[in-house]
Scaffold this active site. Structure first.
Site, PDB file in Angstrom:
ATOM      1  N   HIS A  45     -27.380 -45.880 -39.255  1.00  0.00           N
ATOM      2  CA  HIS A  45     -26.016 -45.420 -39.499  1.00  0.00           C
ATOM      3  C   HIS A  45     -25.891 -44.040 -38.885  1.00  0.00           C
ATOM      4  CE1 HIS A  45     -22.126 -45.251 -41.683  1.00  0.00           C
ATOM      5  NE2 HIS A  45     -22.375 -43.949 -41.645  1.00  0.00           N
ATOM      6  N   CYS A  46     -25.012 -43.913 -37.918  1.00  0.00           N
ATOM      7  CA  CYS A  46     -24.875 -42.659 -37.177  1.00  0.00           C
ATOM      8  C   CYS A  46     -23.723 -41.838 -37.758  1.00  0.00           C
ATOM      9  CB  CYS A  46     -24.633 -42.944 -35.696  1.00  0.00           C
ATOM     10  SG  CYS A  46     -24.502 -41.435 -34.695  1.00  0.00           S
ATOM     11  N   PRO A  47     -24.007 -40.686 -38.358  1.00  0.00           N
ATOM     12  CA  PRO A  47     -22.907 -39.872 -38.901  1.00  0.00           C
ATOM     13  C   PRO A  47     -22.040 -39.252 -37.814  1.00  0.00           C
ATOM     14  CG  PRO A  47     -24.986 -38.693 -39.079  1.00  0.00           C
ATOM     15  CD  PRO A  47     -25.324 -40.071 -38.598  1.00  0.00           C
ATOM     16  N   GLY A 103     -19.654 -41.975 -37.124  1.00  0.00           N
ATOM     17  CA  GLY A 103     -19.016 -42.451 -38.341  1.00  0.00           C
ATOM     18  C   GLY A 103     -19.079 -43.949 -38.510  1.00  0.00           C
TER      19      GLY A 103
END
Length: 288
Positions: A124-126, A129
């Site tokens: 999950h790439c912040p 998003g």
């Protein structure tokens, strides 16, 4: 997005007029093309379905749990957490997801932030998003590659601007120096991320598998990656150039009624209130 646009804005405002006059008129065109590719791949990664798997219906979940539960057991205990399958002569364990109520397919993991099971879950790439998975990994990889090129290009142009002697634009050296420092320190992390994902592509692994050491041999002898084609080019082409799998999300369907789901309604006074689902999983919330 803000950092990319701010740094690129300084480049086009402060560096391009000087470099066009002293070096080449192609510099703004190259920078604009790289910026366009960066923004397009970033938005495509952010707003694409990463490969979310629909949750099992109550009937499907009940059937699976009935099959996996012990015969004649009335304890109501949950089904076993794992199920072994064979993928390319390699035993792979499938874990049961108690949230989605199904056995997750190979290379699928449940994202705690998105609360969904994602096929070929990478991470999950912040920064974008969104989860990075089976359907948007190619766009994510293109994004970090183009971002590396754009950052290196702006870094070189800013260094050339400071190195070339000029009596014009006397207000720009300090701003260009800040731009140069931002690109210099950003480039190392971006290049490192790009190199790491290039290694994952070449070996047909995911970040999740690499962190857990799924195919590194730490879990026993004879463990090998069953998804690798033993060829770097073929591994890269399979992930980046393979056919795009269809989205499994029914965007026009209705959300099924479920326990704990609360529906907003309007009271007779026009103020919003909250009505609990039937049967209620928790006491009804008070109106705001």
């Amino acid at each position: 997005m803000a950092l990319i646009l701010l740094t690129s804005g300084l480049f086009f405002t402060l560096d391009c007029p000087f470099l066009v006059q002293h070096l080449s008129v192609c510099i703004p065109a190259v920078g604009g093309a790289l910026l366009l590719f960066v923004l397009l791949t970033l938005l495509r990664t952010s707003f694409s379905d990463p490969g979310i798997l629909p949750r099992a219906t109550p009937d499907e979940a009940a059937q699976v749990e009935k099959q996996m539960d012990a015969p004649g057991s009335a304890s109501g205990r949950p089904p076993p957490r794992t199920l072994e399958v064979v993928v390319h002569q390699q035993v792979v364990k499938l874990k049961y997801c108690f949230t989605c109520r199904m056995f997750r397919p190979p290379r699928t993991s449940h994202c705690s932030l998105c609360d969904n099971c994602v096929e070929r879950f990478d991470h999950h790439c912040p920064w974008v998003g969104n989860c990075v998975g089976k359907r948007n990994y190619r766009f994510f990889y293109a994004f970090i590659v183009y971002l590396s090129l754009l950052t290196a290009f702006i870094l070189g142009c800013a260094a050339a601007h400071l190195a070339l002697p000029s009596s014009e634009f006397s207000f720009t050296p300090s701003s260009t120096a800040v731009e140069l420092l931002v690109c210099f320190f950003s480039l190392w992390s971006i290049l490192g991320l790009t190199g790491f994902h290039t290694y994952l592509l070449a070996s047909n692994r995911t970040t999740n598998e690499d962190i857990k050491g799924s195919w590194s041999g730490r879990r026993g002898e004879g463990v090998a990656n069953p998804y690798s084609h033993q060829n770097v080019v073929l591994n890269c082409c399979t992930t980046l150039c393979g056919p795009m799998p269809p989205s499994l999300i029914d965007r026009r369907g209705f959300l099924p009624q479920d326990e704990g789901v609360q529906t907003s309604v309007l009271s007779s006074s026009g103020r919003p209130s909250v009505a609990p689902a039937s049967p209620p999983a928790s006491p009804p919330a008070s109106p705001p």
